[in-house]
Write an enzyme that holds these catalytic residues in place. Structure first.
Site, PDB file in Angstrom:
ATOM      1  N   HIS A 105      15.781   7.094  -1.280  1.00  0.00           N
ATOM      2  CA  HIS A 105      14.593   6.071  -0.948  1.00  0.00           C
ATOM      3  C   HIS A 105      13.441   6.129  -1.999  1.00  0.00           C
ATOM      4  O   HIS A 105      12.552   5.396  -1.735  1.00  0.00           O
ATOM      5  CB  HIS A 105      14.178   6.240   0.400  1.00  0.00           C
ATOM      6  CG  HIS A 105      13.121   7.611   0.717  1.00  0.00           C
ATOM      7  ND1 HIS A 105      13.850   8.669   0.723  1.00  0.00           N
ATOM      8  CD2 HIS A 105      11.766   7.585   0.598  1.00  0.00           C
ATOM      9  CE1 HIS A 105      12.636   9.795   0.748  1.00  0.00           C
ATOM     10  NE2 HIS A 105      11.742   9.040   0.794  1.00  0.00           N
TER      11      HIS A 105
HETATM   12  C1  UD1 Z   1       7.064   7.094   3.178  1.00  0.00           C
HETATM   13  C2  UD1 Z   1       6.529   8.513   2.604  1.00  0.00           C
HETATM   14  C3  UD1 Z   1       7.609   9.427   1.864  1.00  0.00           C
HETATM   15  C4  UD1 Z   1       8.641   9.846   3.068  1.00  0.00           C
HETATM   16  C5  UD1 Z   1       9.388   8.378   3.418  1.00  0.00           C
HETATM   17  C6  UD1 Z   1      10.419   8.465   4.469  1.00  0.00           C
HETATM   18  C7  UD1 Z   1       4.096   8.232   1.786  1.00  0.00           C
HETATM   19  C8  UD1 Z   1       3.855   7.887   0.334  1.00  0.00           C
HETATM   20  N1  UD1 Z   1       5.487   7.985   1.648  1.00  0.00           N
HETATM   21  O1  UD1 Z   1       7.877   6.400   2.105  1.00  0.00           O
HETATM   22  O2  UD1 Z   1       6.738  10.531   1.605  1.00  0.00           O
HETATM   23  O3  UD1 Z   1       9.513  10.452   2.491  1.00  0.00           O
HETATM   24  O4  UD1 Z   1       8.061   7.561   4.076  1.00  0.00           O
HETATM   25  O5  UD1 Z   1      10.865   7.422   5.024  1.00  0.00           O
HETATM   26  O6  UD1 Z   1       3.724   8.183   2.856  1.00  0.00           O
HETATM   27  N2  UD1 Z   1       9.643  -0.182   6.242  1.00  0.00           N
HETATM   28  C9  UD1 Z   1      10.345  -0.927   7.146  1.00  0.00           C
HETATM   29  N3  UD1 Z   1      10.020  -0.498   8.395  1.00  0.00           N
HETATM   30  C10 UD1 Z   1       9.447   0.812   8.664  1.00  0.00           C
HETATM   31  C11 UD1 Z   1       8.795   1.498   7.707  1.00  0.00           C
HETATM   32  C12 UD1 Z   1       8.908   0.876   6.326  1.00  0.00           C
HETATM   33  O7  UD1 Z   1      10.888  -1.789   6.938  1.00  0.00           O
HETATM   34  O8  UD1 Z   1       9.311   1.158   9.760  1.00  0.00           O
HETATM   35  C13 UD1 Z   1       9.625  -0.665   4.942  1.00  0.00           C
HETATM   36  C14 UD1 Z   1       8.394  -1.257   4.264  1.00  0.00           C
HETATM   37  O9  UD1 Z   1       7.532  -2.474   4.603  1.00  0.00           O
HETATM   38  C15 UD1 Z   1       8.257  -1.008   3.016  1.00  0.00           C
HETATM   39  C16 UD1 Z   1       9.153   0.110   2.693  1.00  0.00           C
HETATM   40  O10 UD1 Z   1       9.945   0.281   3.957  1.00  0.00           O
HETATM   41  O11 UD1 Z   1       8.925  -2.022   2.060  1.00  0.00           O
HETATM   42  C17 UD1 Z   1       8.835   1.788   2.352  1.00  0.00           C
HETATM   43  O12 UD1 Z   1       7.854   2.048   3.272  1.00  0.00           O
HETATM   44  P1  UD1 Z   1       6.582   2.898   2.932  1.00  0.00           P
HETATM   45  O13 UD1 Z   1       5.813   3.106   4.272  1.00  0.00           O
HETATM   46  O14 UD1 Z   1       5.905   2.295   1.822  1.00  0.00           O
HETATM   47  O15 UD1 Z   1       6.896   4.203   2.259  1.00  0.00           O
HETATM   48  P2  UD1 Z   1       8.186   5.022   2.393  1.00  0.00           P
HETATM   49  O16 UD1 Z   1       8.943   4.616   0.978  1.00  0.00           O
HETATM   50  O17 UD1 Z   1       9.258   4.746   3.633  1.00  0.00           O
END
Ligand code: UD1
Length: 405
Positions: free
Chosen positions: A223
């Protein structure tokens, strides 16, 4: 005494759950102050598969406060967390704020608490960072910035492995603030391994047949933006899995970010989607599944022949389970998993990943569990918080004029 704990994203939930259990146990034992606990969920992760299911799996209470922040760029997400959290902390006025791990919620909430002022004297909560001192040395990782800043505004730093002590010393953090307590993520793992064993996930994905025998399979998670946000890098990493995918099924619970990129880039994978497979239709290749809940994922990790990942926590969990792990990154902030555990850092080239997988497939046991990863980290932390709170109260009482004290 009032303790507030903040969670925001998936890897926070299993680190916070043991702290809440330890608070309950301390209150029941009745040999310290009664602790009121307030759980705040920022909503950085917000849907069923990334958040809600973990509350059920880990017996976490419903959050007392939900900030509903959601996704956004780093600046937008962190700013939203800070704006909303400031109102909450001013209203609740906890004695101690606990933040865990290295996500944007950890950074945002610790920064707010460091600058808050509850009264004219400028009093504010003690700030405790659980999983302090980890450093990858790579400042292009957002989590590394979050770790550094959080550690430097915290009053109590709870360290999971010895490298954390060295890193904090090298950065000039006073040793009085630092406590080597072990790993609350491992507290959760040890608490829930038995329950996870009852999960039916292996049948659901087709890894266990009707006779109960379990296939030799690999488990994959990816991820990190640095691995999945560029088409070329993602293809290079997936290329490193070619040989493994020919020999065994690779189950791949896909993070929402990664699923988005796979679709955008039109990447074709060799396996199938587990939801579209007939249950016992075992085949090799990369088999996508939805992100799994905590218990399902723990069960799949425990029975995997090998785990390939770019996660931080999974390097630790596989070390504790004795399962060979290949980390698809250039570095790790958790060197104990390489020194004492089952982890190998493969880099991100196709050849590097293939080589690491081949050597890990031949790996024999004999690994040791890192010091203090014994399921008691949260108990040590709550004890240290109670002591620190008591010391701070007696220090401020000593400053009052005699008639008031
Ligand atoms: C975040 C953390 C990372 C951790 C990871 C575990 C930071 C900087 N990063 O990264 O350290 O290892 O979580 O998952 O805090 N999304 C969904 N549903 C959700 C959450 C996210 O669909 O419940 C999607 C978001 O819309 C986005 C993507 O997933 O497009 C990434 O989510 P984001 O919160 O930006 O961070 P992670 O990459 O998950």
């Amino acid at each position: 005494m009032k303790i507030m704990t903040v969670v925001g994203a998936r890897p926070n939930f299993m680190k916070a759950a043991p702290l809440i259990r330890a608070v309950r146990a301390s209150n029941q034992a009745g040999n310290g102050p009664q602790i009121k606990h307030v759980l705040v969920h920022t909503g950085q992760h917000y849907d069923e598969v990334m958040s809600d299911r973990f509350f059920a799996d880990l017996d976490l209470p419903k959050p007392d406060v939900h900030l509903g922040v959601g996704s956004g760029s780093h600046a937008v997400q962190t700013a939203e967390i800070m704006k909303k959290f400031e109102e909450v902390i001013l209203r609740e006025r906890p004695d101690v704020l606990v933040v865990v791990g290295d996500v944007n919620s950890t950074l945002g909430c610790s920064l707010v608490a460091a600058k808050i002022s509850f009264d004219a004297a400028g009093s504010r909560p003690l700030i405790a960072h659980v999983e302090a001192g980890l450093r990858s040395g790579d400042r292009s990782m957002p989590e590394e910035i979050n770790r550094i800043v959080t550690d430097h505004v915290s009053d109590l730093l709870f360290v999971t492995e010895e490298s954390g002590l060295r890193n904090l010393r090298a950065e000039g953090v006073s040793t009085e603030k630092v406590h080597f307590v072990g790993n609350t993520m491992i507290d959760s793992l040890l608490t829930f391994t038995e329950k996870a064993e009852k999960s039916n996930v292996l049948e659901r994905v087709g890894a266990r047949d009707a006779g109960g025998s379990i296939a030799r399979y690999a488990l994959l998670t990816l991820h990190r933006p640095s691995n999945v946000d560029s088409r070329d890098t993602l293809l290079e990493v997936l290329g490193g899995l070619e040989d493994l995918a020919q020999a065994h099924p690779i189950f791949f619970p896909v993070h929402p970010r990664t699923r988005q990129r796979i679709m955008e880039f039109g990447v074709k994978l060799s396996g199938a989607d587990a939801s579209q497979q007939r249950p016992l239709d075992r085949r090799n290749g990369i088999i996508l599944t939805e992100p799994l809940g905590y218990l399902d994922f723990l069960c799949m990790m425990k029975h995997a022949h090998i785990v390939v990942t770019d996660s931080g926590g999974i390097q630790e969990e596989t070390t504790c389970l004795g399962v060979p792990c290949v980390t698809v990154r250039e570095n790790t902030e958790r060197p104990v998993t390489v020194e004492k555990g089952t982890n190998v850092i493969a880099g991100t080239t196709k050849e590097g990943i293939k080589k690491a997988i081949a050597s890990q497939m031949r790996r024999k046991g004999g690994d040791t569990i890192p010091e203090k990863w014994d399921g008691q980290a949260a108990v040590r932390i709550i004890r240290a918080l109670v002591d620190a709170h008591r010391e701070r109260n007696s220090a401020s009482a000593a400053l009052l004029p005699q008639s008031c004290a």
